[in-house]
Motif scaffolding. Structure first.
Motif, PDB file in Angstrom:
ATOM      1  N   GLU A 132     -62.444 -59.466  88.177  1.00 30.56           N
ATOM      2  CA  GLU A 132     -62.816 -58.223  87.503  1.00 30.56           C
ATOM      3  C   GLU A 132     -63.570 -57.408  88.133  1.00 30.56           C
ATOM      4  O   GLU A 132     -63.758 -56.045  87.934  1.00 30.56           O
ATOM      5  CB  GLU A 132     -63.352 -58.998  86.359  1.00 30.56           C
ATOM      6  CG  GLU A 132     -63.643 -57.867  85.024  1.00 30.56           C
ATOM      7  CD  GLU A 132     -63.970 -58.530  83.965  1.00 30.56           C
ATOM      8  OE1 GLU A 132     -64.547 -57.747  83.069  1.00 30.56           O
ATOM      9  OE2 GLU A 132     -63.926 -59.710  83.468  1.00 30.56           O
ATOM     10  N   ALA A 133     -65.056 -57.925  88.574  1.00 27.46           N
ATOM     11  CA  ALA A 133     -65.971 -56.860  89.192  1.00 27.46           C
ATOM     12  C   ALA A 133     -65.338 -56.027  90.479  1.00 27.46           C
ATOM     13  O   ALA A 133     -65.663 -54.742  90.305  1.00 27.46           O
ATOM     14  CB  ALA A 133     -67.050 -57.784  89.665  1.00 27.46           C
ATOM     15  N   ALA A 134     -64.554 -56.737  91.108  1.00 20.67           N
ATOM     16  CA  ALA A 134     -63.804 -55.787  92.117  1.00 20.67           C
ATOM     17  C   ALA A 134     -63.043 -54.484  91.699  1.00 20.67           C
ATOM     18  O   ALA A 134     -63.085 -53.527  91.908  1.00 20.67           O
ATOM     19  CB  ALA A 134     -63.206 -56.553  93.007  1.00 20.67           C
ATOM     20  N   THR A 135     -62.293 -55.055  90.558  1.00 21.79           N
ATOM     21  CA  THR A 135     -61.254 -54.096  90.053  1.00 21.79           C
ATOM     22  C   THR A 135     -62.295 -52.785  89.223  1.00 21.79           C
ATOM     23  O   THR A 135     -61.628 -51.754  89.513  1.00 21.79           O
ATOM     24  CB  THR A 135     -60.508 -54.755  88.914  1.00 21.79           C
ATOM     25  OG1 THR A 135     -59.843 -55.844  89.671  1.00 21.79           O
ATOM     26  CG2 THR A 135     -59.500 -53.896  88.242  1.00 21.79           C
ATOM     27  N   VAL A 136     -63.098 -53.242  88.534  1.00 17.63           N
ATOM     28  CA  VAL A 136     -64.128 -52.208  87.904  1.00 17.63           C
ATOM     29  C   VAL A 136     -64.410 -51.420  88.968  1.00 17.63           C
ATOM     30  O   VAL A 136     -64.775 -50.138  88.875  1.00 17.63           O
ATOM     31  CB  VAL A 136     -65.004 -52.871  87.002  1.00 17.63           C
ATOM     32  CG1 VAL A 136     -66.045 -52.011  86.355  1.00 17.63           C
ATOM     33  CG2 VAL A 136     -64.206 -53.516  85.818  1.00 17.63           C
ATOM     34  N   ALA A 137     -65.010 -51.935  89.952  1.00 20.08           N
ATOM     35  CA  ALA A 137     -65.780 -51.066  91.033  1.00 20.08           C
ATOM     36  C   ALA A 137     -64.897 -50.081  91.826  1.00 20.08           C
ATOM     37  O   ALA A 137     -65.406 -49.433  92.711  1.00 20.08           O
ATOM     38  CB  ALA A 137     -66.615 -51.784  92.172  1.00 20.08           C
ATOM     39  N   GLY A 138     -63.289 -50.470  91.600  1.00 18.68           N
ATOM     40  CA  GLY A 138     -62.345 -49.597  92.510  1.00 18.68           C
ATOM     41  C   GLY A 138     -61.914 -49.927  93.772  1.00 18.68           C
ATOM     42  O   GLY A 138     -61.250 -49.692  94.525  1.00 18.68           O
ATOM     43  N   CYS A 139     -62.457 -51.450  93.825  1.00 19.49           N
ATOM     44  CA  CYS A 139     -61.975 -52.179  95.225  1.00 19.49           C
ATOM     45  C   CYS A 139     -60.557 -52.819  94.875  1.00 19.49           C
ATOM     46  O   CYS A 139     -60.007 -52.479  93.810  1.00 19.49           O
ATOM     47  CB  CYS A 139     -62.994 -53.186  95.619  1.00 19.49           C
ATOM     48  SG  CYS A 139     -64.430 -52.691  95.612  1.00 19.49           S
ATOM     49  N   SER A 140     -60.042 -53.277  96.217  1.00 17.23           N
ATOM     50  CA  SER A 140     -58.921 -53.909  96.047  1.00 17.23           C
ATOM     51  C   SER A 140     -58.958 -55.439  95.967  1.00 17.23           C
ATOM     52  O   SER A 140     -59.388 -55.944  97.052  1.00 17.23           O
ATOM     53  CB  SER A 140     -58.160 -53.573  97.476  1.00 17.23           C
ATOM     54  OG  SER A 140     -57.594 -52.224  97.413  1.00 17.23           O
ATOM     55  N   PRO A 141     -58.989 -56.182  94.769  1.00 11.28           N
ATOM     56  CA  PRO A 141     -59.265 -57.429  94.843  1.00 11.28           C
ATOM     57  C   PRO A 141     -58.193 -58.247  95.369  1.00 11.28           C
ATOM     58  O   PRO A 141     -56.733 -58.069  95.083  1.00 11.28           O
ATOM     59  CB  PRO A 141     -59.313 -57.530  93.411  1.00 11.28           C
ATOM     60  CG  PRO A 141     -58.551 -56.761  92.681  1.00 11.28           C
ATOM     61  CD  PRO A 141     -58.569 -55.406  93.528  1.00 11.28           C
ATOM     62  N   LEU A 142     -58.858 -59.271  96.180  1.00  7.69           N
ATOM     63  CA  LEU A 142     -58.007 -60.335  96.397  1.00  7.69           C
ATOM     64  C   LEU A 142     -58.359 -61.663  96.324  1.00  7.69           C
ATOM     65  O   LEU A 142     -59.785 -61.789  96.580  1.00  7.69           O
ATOM     66  CB  LEU A 142     -57.977 -60.189  98.218  1.00  7.69           C
ATOM     67  CG  LEU A 142     -57.647 -58.914  98.858  1.00  7.69           C
ATOM     68  CD1 LEU A 142     -58.035 -58.970 100.285  1.00  7.69           C
ATOM     69  CD2 LEU A 142     -56.133 -58.492  98.543  1.00  7.69           C
ATOM     70  N   LEU A 143     -57.607 -62.770  96.136  1.00  7.41           N
ATOM     71  CA  LEU A 143     -58.061 -63.863  95.726  1.00  7.41           C
ATOM     72  C   LEU A 143     -57.632 -64.951  96.773  1.00  7.41           C
ATOM     73  O   LEU A 143     -56.457 -64.841  97.266  1.00  7.41           O
ATOM     74  CB  LEU A 143     -57.189 -64.336  94.480  1.00  7.41           C
ATOM     75  CG  LEU A 143     -57.688 -65.850  93.760  1.00  7.41           C
ATOM     76  CD1 LEU A 143     -58.833 -65.729  93.028  1.00  7.41           C
ATOM     77  CD2 LEU A 143     -56.552 -66.523  92.846  1.00  7.41           C
TER      78      LEU A 143
END
Length: 191
Positions: A132-143
């Motif tokens: 969620e934090a990565a998404t809100v910051a505009g990053c490309s989230p990876l798990l």
């Protein structure tokens, strides 16, 4: 600049429900140090972004956290890698700060300090709050499935379309294969 943001506990080192409270409790996950070294050799800047509410909870102090991070930095360097920065939130979940993930404050701090737009920057985590934090910051989230990742995925707490990897080593292998030195986007893979 090729930049990647990594959560700490559960991505680089073993996580613990009792928190990592001493340098001795900081134990790297298999392949994680070598993965960071591969990124460093390929010209990536690696930054750690981590919640450390154990500080607010009184489980350890700032000097102990510094010692834990010194151990991590030394281990990464011994493997041939380097960390460009370690950002942590010292607050508890009820403190209302902007830096505790899932809020994006730490990510914004990295962007300010490095004078970079985080759009598309890979951000690796093992929990819904990291994603969620990565998404809100505009990053490309990876798990990654290490740490809390496999459980969060099995419980359906990870949004569809988020690329998922067994561990940091697999993710870095895919990233370096798909992003030649002249590019820096995230690898394509989804669950």
């Amino acid at each position: 600049m090729k930049l990647i943001l990594l959560d700490r506990d559960g991505v680089i080192n073993r996580d613990s429900p009792d928190y990592i409270k001493s340098p001795e409790e900081w134990i790297p996950l298999p392949g994680s140090l070598e993965a960071i070294a591969r990124l460093s050799r390929a010209g990536w800047r690696v930054v750690v972004v981590t919640n450390q509410s154990g500080l607010a909870r009184g489980l350890f102090d700032a000097a102990t956290l510094d010692a834990i991070h010194a151990r991590m930095t030394d281990a990464v360097e011994a493997a041939g890698g380097s960390l460009q920065g370690i950002y942590h939130c010292p607050h508890g979940p009820d403190d209302g700060c902007d830096c505790r993930k899932p809020r994006p404050g730490l990510f914004h701090q990295v962007a300010r300090d490095l004078n970079i737009d985080l759009a598309g920057v890979p951000a690796v985590g093992d929990s819904p709050r990291d994603i969620e934090a990565a998404t809100v910051a505009g990053c490309s989230p990876l798990l990654v499935k290490t740490g809390n990742g496999a459980r969060a995925l099995a419980e359906g707490r990870i949004p569809q379309g988020i690329p998922v990897y067994e561990d940091l080593a697999e993710l870095v292998q895919a990233l370096l294969r798909q992003c030649p030195p002249s590019q820096g986007g995230p690898p394509e893979r989804s669950h």
